[in-house]
Design an enzyme around this catalytic site. Sequence first.
Site, PDB file in Angstrom:
ATOM      1  N   GLU A 149      87.726  43.392  -8.861  1.00  0.00           N
ATOM      2  CA  GLU A 149      88.049  42.548  -9.933  1.00  0.00           C
ATOM      3  C   GLU A 149      86.613  41.848 -10.671  1.00  0.00           C
ATOM      4  O   GLU A 149      86.388  41.638 -11.839  1.00  0.00           O
ATOM      5  CB  GLU A 149      89.222  41.698  -9.979  1.00  0.00           C
ATOM      6  CG  GLU A 149      89.621  41.450 -11.365  1.00  0.00           C
ATOM      7  CD  GLU A 149      88.724  39.908 -11.931  1.00  0.00           C
ATOM      8  OE1 GLU A 149      88.765  39.985 -13.350  1.00  0.00           O
ATOM      9  OE2 GLU A 149      88.282  39.071 -11.120  1.00  0.00           O
ATOM     10  N   GLU A 150      85.987  41.391  -9.716  1.00  0.00           N
ATOM     11  CA  GLU A 150      84.920  40.334  -9.955  1.00  0.00           C
ATOM     12  C   GLU A 150      83.487  41.278 -10.561  1.00  0.00           C
ATOM     13  O   GLU A 150      82.573  40.553 -10.978  1.00  0.00           O
ATOM     14  CB  GLU A 150      84.624  39.719  -8.852  1.00  0.00           C
ATOM     15  CG  GLU A 150      85.564  38.593  -8.606  1.00  0.00           C
ATOM     16  CD  GLU A 150      85.765  37.244  -9.602  1.00  0.00           C
ATOM     17  OE1 GLU A 150      85.242  37.469 -10.561  1.00  0.00           O
ATOM     18  OE2 GLU A 150      86.813  36.497  -9.318  1.00  0.00           O
ATOM     19  N   ASP A 194      89.174  40.967  -3.990  1.00  0.00           N
ATOM     20  CA  ASP A 194      87.678  40.490  -3.664  1.00  0.00           C
ATOM     21  C   ASP A 194      87.387  39.149  -3.977  1.00  0.00           C
ATOM     22  O   ASP A 194      88.047  38.290  -4.525  1.00  0.00           O
ATOM     23  CB  ASP A 194      86.720  41.420  -4.526  1.00  0.00           C
ATOM     24  CG  ASP A 194      87.057  41.254  -5.824  1.00  0.00           C
ATOM     25  OD1 ASP A 194      88.287  41.074  -6.465  1.00  0.00           O
ATOM     26  OD2 ASP A 194      86.138  41.383  -6.952  1.00  0.00           O
ATOM     27  N   HIS A 231      86.011  29.467  -9.698  1.00  0.00           N
ATOM     28  CA  HIS A 231      84.470  29.617  -9.395  1.00  0.00           C
ATOM     29  C   HIS A 231      83.943  28.448  -9.026  1.00  0.00           C
ATOM     30  O   HIS A 231      82.684  28.590  -9.185  1.00  0.00           O
ATOM     31  CB  HIS A 231      83.913  30.349 -10.624  1.00  0.00           C
ATOM     32  CG  HIS A 231      84.272  31.828 -10.781  1.00  0.00           C
ATOM     33  ND1 HIS A 231      83.720  32.913 -11.335  1.00  0.00           N
ATOM     34  CD2 HIS A 231      85.698  32.610 -10.695  1.00  0.00           C
ATOM     35  CE1 HIS A 231      84.529  34.031 -11.420  1.00  0.00           C
ATOM     36  NE2 HIS A 231      85.758  33.738 -11.091  1.00  0.00           N
TER      37      HIS A 231
END
Length: 402
Positions: A142-143, A84, A371
């Site tokens: 996962e996020e 993702d 990020h």
Amino acid sequence: MGEVSQEIIQLSKAVHEDVIVYRRHLHQNPELSFQEYETSKFIKTQLEKLAIPYEEVANTGVVGVIEGAKSPNGKTIVLRADIDALPIKEENETSFVSQKEGLMHACGHDFHTANLLGVARILQQLTHTFSGKVLLLFQPAEERVPGGAKAVIASGILEKLGGTISAVFGLHVSPRLDTGQIGLCAGRFMASADEFYLKINGSGGHAAEPNRAVDTIMVAAQLLTSLQQVVSRKANPLMPSVLTFGKIIGNGAANVIPDHVWLEGTFRTMDEEWRKQALKHFEEIVYGTVKMLGATAELEIKHGYPMLINDDALSKYFKSSIINHFGAAHLEDVPQWMAAEDFAYYSHKYPSVFFLVGIKNEQQRVQYGLHNAKFDLDEQAFLTAMQAMTVGCLDFLEEANG
């Protein structure tokens, strides 16, 4: 593993350019957690080209199966990649910049996915060298809490396809390590992560008459100070713990005390029992403080991922495997990391190793962190990543067979 190790090097070089193409395609087409429909289709297409059977899991996840051609040994290893992306507007100017406004692979999951597809191609050409089963787990979400790993485990698909799971390997790109480096931390590696959403209710009024109000700004200030004592005075100083507030909203003005203030933050640590105690202390301080100051509180605690534990025995074995293949200079003992990862769920159920792959090449570009809207990576790192995951996998299966 000497001869096979050389084969792995040559095969990784042979598929390298294709893996870069995979990564760039994925980078241009990022999808958010549990919405990775096109990503899932792309993965399935590549597995079908390799004649690797697969099953779906957790809606958008995919699990491929490769079996060694040697006599079965009953061992199964899972290789995991997360698929993702993040809700970040990309600020890079590459030829493969994200084509989806406000979405970006800013955490390297495009690399993780492309890498595992490369590993699949290598393993498919080396089935004659090993026994046992390899499950290729392309995991969604996962996020986003509660995370795709939890759904994968709950589905039972790993046991369905592989029987008893002997080990799970996963990796993450690291902008702190140079290309060519592998980072490993045995034992406690990554932190648990819980989030706080707190609304303080008071009684607003004129700033000139604070005696006629319940000052939510001052209540918030008191809480910000008092809650830090959970870490400074309640935690064992030897246990890593972090309490951080990243958002505060008080919609008053220079001469207006607001009725409400909102606080949001996170608590992270590396001990599950202390984690429970800390959350209890947090609640007690919140409700006790607001009551003392005449306000009320609405508190929501979102329980995130547990701490991630790298199995000591498996870590030792993986470390030996990496040194034998790359040389000791390419392995770095990295410190504990207070970030969180839903790979942690696997580590609480199966012997697991989660390692880092360096992607920093500052002769090539400035390396931004994870990020970040300008995050990018050195694609030469695929050679290290593919070889590390393949060597670790085959060494483990060979040892298990022997």
